[in-house]
Design a protein around this motif. Sequence first.
Motif, PDB file in Angstrom:
ATOM      1  N   CYS A   1      -1.014   7.262  -4.644  1.00 16.83           N
ATOM      2  CA  CYS A   1      -1.254   6.679  -3.328  1.00 16.83           C
ATOM      3  C   CYS A   1      -2.595   5.948  -3.264  1.00 16.83           C
ATOM      4  CB  CYS A   1      -1.172   7.744  -2.231  1.00 16.83           C
ATOM      5  SG  CYS A   1      -2.654   8.719  -1.988  1.00 16.83           S
ATOM      6  N   ASP A   2      -2.679   5.013  -2.316  1.00 18.44           N
ATOM      7  CA  ASP A   2      -3.926   4.289  -2.062  1.00 18.44           C
ATOM      8  C   ASP A   2      -4.718   4.939  -0.932  1.00 18.44           C
ATOM      9  OD1 ASP A   2      -3.316   2.107  -3.909  1.00 18.44           O
ATOM     10  OD2 ASP A   2      -1.730   1.634  -2.486  1.00 18.44           O
ATOM     11  N   LEU A   3      -4.030   5.706  -0.125  1.00 20.71           N
ATOM     12  CA  LEU A   3      -4.657   6.343   1.036  1.00 20.71           C
ATOM     13  C   LEU A   3      -3.819   7.569   1.390  1.00 20.71           C
ATOM     14  CD1 LEU A   3      -6.688   6.177   3.473  1.00 20.71           C
ATOM     15  CD2 LEU A   3      -4.913   4.908   4.689  1.00 20.71           C
ATOM     16  N   ALA A   4      -4.501   8.645   1.767  1.00 25.25           N
ATOM     17  CA  ALA A   4      -3.782   9.828   2.235  1.00 25.25           C
ATOM     18  C   ALA A   4      -4.182  10.111   3.678  1.00 25.25           C
ATOM     19  CB  ALA A   4      -4.095  11.031   1.362  1.00 25.25           C
ATOM     20  N   VAL A   5      -3.223  10.583   4.435  1.00 25.75           N
ATOM     21  CA  VAL A   5      -3.486  11.047   5.796  1.00 25.75           C
ATOM     22  C   VAL A   5      -3.241  12.552   5.787  1.00 25.75           C
ATOM     23  CG1 VAL A   5      -2.887  10.836   8.229  1.00 25.75           C
ATOM     24  CG2 VAL A   5      -2.644   8.856   6.701  1.00 25.75           C
TER      25      VAL A   5
ATOM     26  N   TRP B   1       0.837  -1.199   0.000  1.00 26.59           N
ATOM     27  CA  TRP B   1       0.000   0.000   0.000  1.00 26.59           C
ATOM     28  C   TRP B   1       0.870   1.248   0.000  1.00 26.59           C
ATOM     29  CZ3 TRP B   1      -5.560   0.123   0.780  1.00 26.59           C
ATOM     30  CH2 TRP B   1      -6.137  -1.147   0.818  1.00 26.59           C
ATOM     31  N   ASN B   2       0.444   2.216  -0.800  1.00 25.57           N
ATOM     32  CA  ASN B   2       1.132   3.516  -0.815  1.00 25.57           C
ATOM     33  C   ASN B   2       0.302   4.526  -0.040  1.00 25.57           C
ATOM     34  OD1 ASN B   2       3.336   2.845  -2.660  1.00 25.57           O
ATOM     35  ND2 ASN B   2       1.677   2.515  -4.130  1.00 25.57           N
ATOM     36  N   ILE B   3       0.918   5.152   0.940  1.00 27.08           N
ATOM     37  CA  ILE B   3       0.203   6.096   1.800  1.00 27.08           C
ATOM     38  C   ILE B   3       0.901   7.444   1.762  1.00 27.08           C
ATOM     39  CG2 ILE B   3      -0.574   6.572   4.150  1.00 27.08           C
ATOM     40  CD1 ILE B   3      -0.855   3.601   4.586  1.00 27.08           C
TER      41      ILE B   3
ATOM     42  N   PRO C   1       3.014  -3.896   5.126  1.00 28.80           N
ATOM     43  CA  PRO C   1       3.521  -3.705   3.755  1.00 28.80           C
ATOM     44  C   PRO C   1       3.140  -2.331   3.203  1.00 28.80           C
ATOM     45  CG  PRO C   1       1.539  -5.031   3.712  1.00 28.80           C
ATOM     46  CD  PRO C   1       1.810  -4.723   5.158  1.00 28.80           C
ATOM     47  N   VAL C   2       3.745  -1.287   3.755  1.00 30.80           N
ATOM     48  CA  VAL C   2       3.367   0.074   3.424  1.00 30.80           C
ATOM     49  C   VAL C   2       4.586   0.849   2.932  1.00 30.80           C
ATOM     50  CG1 VAL C   2       2.149   2.099   4.287  1.00 30.80           C
ATOM     51  CG2 VAL C   2       1.932  -0.069   5.493  1.00 30.80           C
ATOM     52  N   VAL C   3       4.374   1.695   1.943  1.00 32.80           N
ATOM     53  CA  VAL C   3       5.397   2.666   1.551  1.00 32.80           C
ATOM     54  C   VAL C   3       4.802   4.058   1.760  1.00 32.80           C
ATOM     55  CG1 VAL C   3       6.736   3.593  -0.367  1.00 32.80           C
ATOM     56  CG2 VAL C   3       6.443   1.126  -0.124  1.00 32.80           C
ATOM     57  N   PHE C   4       5.491   4.853   2.537  1.00 30.36           N
ATOM     58  CA  PHE C   4       4.998   6.205   2.807  1.00 30.36           C
ATOM     59  C   PHE C   4       5.658   7.221   1.889  1.00 30.36           C
ATOM     60  CE2 PHE C   4       4.295   4.013   6.828  1.00 30.36           C
ATOM     61  CZ  PHE C   4       2.993   4.356   7.074  1.00 30.36           C
ATOM     62  N   SER C   5       4.931   8.270   1.609  1.00 27.58           N
ATOM     63  CA  SER C   5       5.531   9.376   0.857  1.00 27.58           C
ATOM     64  C   SER C   5       4.931  10.672   1.367  1.00 27.58           C
ATOM     65  CB  SER C   5       5.254   9.221  -0.635  1.00 27.58           C
ATOM     66  OG  SER C   5       3.869   9.275  -0.881  1.00 27.58           O
ATOM     67  N   SER C   6       5.558  11.762   1.007  1.00 25.77           N
ATOM     68  CA  SER C   6       5.017  13.063   1.385  1.00 25.77           C
ATOM     69  C   SER C   6       5.690  14.129   0.540  1.00 25.77           C
ATOM     70  CB  SER C   6       5.242  13.338   2.866  1.00 25.77           C
ATOM     71  OG  SER C   6       6.612  13.340   3.140  1.00 25.77           O
TER      72      SER C   6
END
Lengths: 147, 147, 147, 147, 147, 147, 147, 147
Positions: free
Chosen positions: B77-81, B3-5, B29-34
């Motif tokens: 991304c699949d989800l944004a915070v 998942w890309n967050i 199994p997450v990859v974060f970006s910003s």
Amino acid sequence: MQWNIYLSGEIHTDWRQQIVTGCENLNLPVVFSSAVTNHDASDSAGDFLGEEEKSFWRDHKSAKINSIRIRTLIEKCDLAVIRFGDKYKQWNAAFDAGYCAALGKPYITLHDENIIHALKEVDASALAWTQTPEEVVKIIQYTMTQK
Amino acid sequence: MQWNIYLSGEIHTDWRQQIVTGCENLNLPVVFSSAVTNHDASDSAGDFLGEEEKSFWRDHKSAKINSIRIRTLIEKCDLAVIRFGDKYKQWNAAFDAGYCAALGKPYITLHDENIIHALKEVDASALAWTQTPEEVVKIIQYTMTQK
Amino acid sequence: MQWNIYLSGEIHTDWRQQIVTGCENLNLPVVFSSAVTNHDASDSAGDFLGEEEKSFWRDHKSAKINSIRIRTLIEKCDLAVIRFGDKYKQWNAAFDAGYCAALGKPYITLHDENIIHALKEVDASALAWTQTPEEVVKIIQYTMTQK
Amino acid sequence: MQWNIYLSGEIHTDWRQQIVTGCENLNLPVVFSSAVTNHDASDSAGDFLGEEEKSFWRDHKSAKINSIRIRTLIEKCDLAVIRFGDKYKQWNAAFDAGYCAALGKPYITLHDENIIHALKEVDASALAWTQTPEEVVKIIQYTMTQK
Amino acid sequence: MQWNIYLSGEIHTDWRQQIVTGCENLNLPVVFSSAVTNHDASDSAGDFLGEEEKSFWRDHKSAKINSIRIRTLIEKCDLAVIRFGDKYKQWNAAFDAGYCAALGKPYITLHDENIIHALKEVDASALAWTQTPEEVVKIIQYTMTQK
Amino acid sequence: MQWNIYLSGEIHTDWRQQIVTGCENLNLPVVFSSAVTNHDASDSAGDFLGEEEKSFWRDHKSAKINSIRIRTLIEKCDLAVIRFGDKYKQWNAAFDAGYCAALGKPYITLHDENIIHALKEVDASALAWTQTPEEVVKIIQYTMTQK
Amino acid sequence: MQWNIYLSGEIHTDWRQQIVTGCENLNLPVVFSSAVTNHDASDSAGDFLGEEEKSFWRDHKSAKINSIRIRTLIEKCDLAVIRFGDKYKQWNAAFDAGYCAALGKPYITLHDENIIHALKEVDASALAWTQTPEEVVKIIQYTMTQK
Amino acid sequence: MQWNIYLSGEIHTDWRQQIVTGCENLNLPVVFSSAVTNHDASDSAGDFLGEEEKSFWRDHKSAKINSIRIRTLIEKCDLAVIRFGDKYKQWNAAFDAGYCAALGKPYITLHDENIIHALKEVDASALAWTQTPEEVVKIIQYTMTQK
């Protein structure tokens, strides 16, 4: 062709009326729309569906009912004007700008010079930054009449 | 599935790191970006293209260069915070939320209770409102592992 | 090519497991996914974000958190299998079918003959109606291996 | 602006008429539409194309002919109202809701409190949950007139 | 980058194999796909779901099951090759071409000179008209290797 | 609501006129459109732009000019009727069907029983198969008037 | 994450190679692509499909074959760099820029100061205007590494 | 049906007027639109928003204001005519052509034979290449009237 223009943001000054009057005086073929701009009506839009103890859910219900109007009008507009005033957070105005940006919907901003840094992402996707309702009217006039 | 967050918003506390560490501890199994989160680097992103006398254009150039990164990562991304802190206008965070909403991209918000009214439009389109990074981690964990 | 298949609907029988096992036995290049299928976990997905007195809001919070997973997986799948059992309303399964239909995402249904009339709109947009997990496996096998 | 509102779901009570009359009494600029609501006409929509021995194919033909009307009207509407009654499976109503959700088309639901749990996924994507036609009329009135 | 190429149309000569072999000999980074090309398997794809007395419904079931494969592979391909032979109506090949055209998916045609008039609409949206598998291979080679 | 219906395919019989007259007799709110149906005019649509020695380029120019009309009208229609006659290849009709399918545009077919096997892919994406113009009129009448 | 960057425009200087080398020296996770940049190969791309007496059709065939590569690579890229040199019309570069703009694909331009007026529409939709390959490399480096 | 036609490109000859007059003489149901074609007005469109020392930013402001009109009109048109004259770079015309191509919007070109090689990519996506306004009028007439 009739142009649909959505006016988003600050509801504490008469900027909307100035733009509407300015365009009427020029007989421009424009129809304006906006969210419900009566602050109390907007905040209490969902109250008739039952009381909420938690303010979060009260806000939630009202915001969703308001969004029926907002989203439809934004999606139907040809141009949006996004206004940021001196006070308050006005996150809904920035939210509308992001919404327009993702849809590829043209928008222009209307705000004072002292907040340009905080608005740089919002302005970066805008097609113009204006400081007065008169400037907005000029852009509308030019876009519609080539003058 | 990985998942890309995307983590959007406030850059003055370590909320991003808390979420990243929380997920690493759970081996999710997450990859974060910003966006670029170094404030000075972000503000001066366009400086090497030539000096500007007007701060509006300096901001404009930097914001556009930053948007190459931001838009691409949000769209992938699949989800944004979306995080709102106590201070500053943070219109870019609300802008990102609106951008996600228009794309139909799922996002959750992270902010204190005292600003729920100002954020009601942003929260109305969110799939969850959280108050701590731990809650965000729990949602990610649940979404990924069903637990 | 690896195929992603989303399994939507009834959670009270082992139809998912039968399909998964059937495809494993055939060594088909398939990855399956589904919503959280633990009924209690699904219903309480939002509980950790704070208690709700009204069951509507409790359901609302959980359903939205579940939708992070559901929407992402449906949008990434190449094929969805929508299962309707004998009991319960299963409106979420019909909702997923409508969601797939609007996206142009291929789906097949799995249900007994006695409910074909009630499901006629759902079946009208499906690419096949099956009655047993074995039939679903055969369609997957044929689609992947031409046999 | 004239608003197009699609009324989906239950056909055994006069909820549609109540909403239509309520809006007429208020002179709201609304045009309503819905699927063919005559149960027998709907079920036999495809009969003139030839008899079918299997009820599945009879249903199939009718459901597809009905979908010409349904899909076009949903795609043209600005708002959908999705009604769930006490009886029957009403999977077509949930299907329409999912269809709206995937299109980003605003919808509100109309149903009693006793089925909120079964409808939680459908309500999670709705912009409001109402319990009476009067409430629906109020939302339409507010959306159109700001009052 | 690996290219996905969909081979649509005539199944009575070995044109697919010639293209595949031609590209293999050149070590091109290509993955080919196509509908189920075994005529009998394709026609009977739905038979295991129950017998049909009317040939229309037998064809209907099989065609829909085949479309799971066809649509997914067309939507994932980077280029389609649409082949029309001397015999048969081959409406499915023209259907695939129209499907590609509406999606903006690049396609090239492969057919003899004697049917160019009948195929003028199909060729008008194609990016090339070829007459031999060798010519198709050359286009693929050039597109991939610049030679 | 006025419905736009596109009539695609065979130009050697009066099926278009029968449908138009049938709908006029019923006073249905329909506007029909189609490609240029004068065979010679259609074939020579590009001739005034200069002679071509190769028939391929003559066809190419004409087909592209014709496509200005065809694509626009298909994209604006609410329903397409695709007619296949007994003779000729009629690949353009199948192409239009595929184009509609990819756009999610509803279409129905009109053809005799003897070609159902060759048209199985085209029929599989259609919302109805009809055999006479009268049947087409009935579907239009029912869709528009609920009767 | 690996970034795909498309390099469009002028083929008479080594600007592509400078950008590629600059990014390699920095070990950036980038894959570059471009149209066929061998002028003669590009112009003669369609010659093997048969000679044309009219140069318009020769160009037409070659340009369409080249577009298989160009469109696919633009649609897969995360960022495009559009280069305008001192000579020639380079309408294809401006065409690519418009194509990117309509897709919402981020692009930056690379050209000297003396042509900024002629390129104002192209630059208005760009996310940056650069004057040297080094500046392009810096933007790529910053976008990828935050430095 | 009324057709909307956008006229893009060269502003130094009266080609627009010739097309408009030609269509008026034939009473064709066409509405024409174009960018602001007064060169000075177009260049100074943003001047009233404040002076700029750098010509790049002056151009930038004006080009963005002009794009409000241009993008909206292109997106609403049914057909675009893209004109290239003998002089100037006219990159905006090629940009508009690329914009149309990416949107799938039909366009035709209008230019002399001596620049066909430089325009081969632009012509490759066009539905016709014309050399005189009369030819454009003929295509419009044929598309609208079938004659």
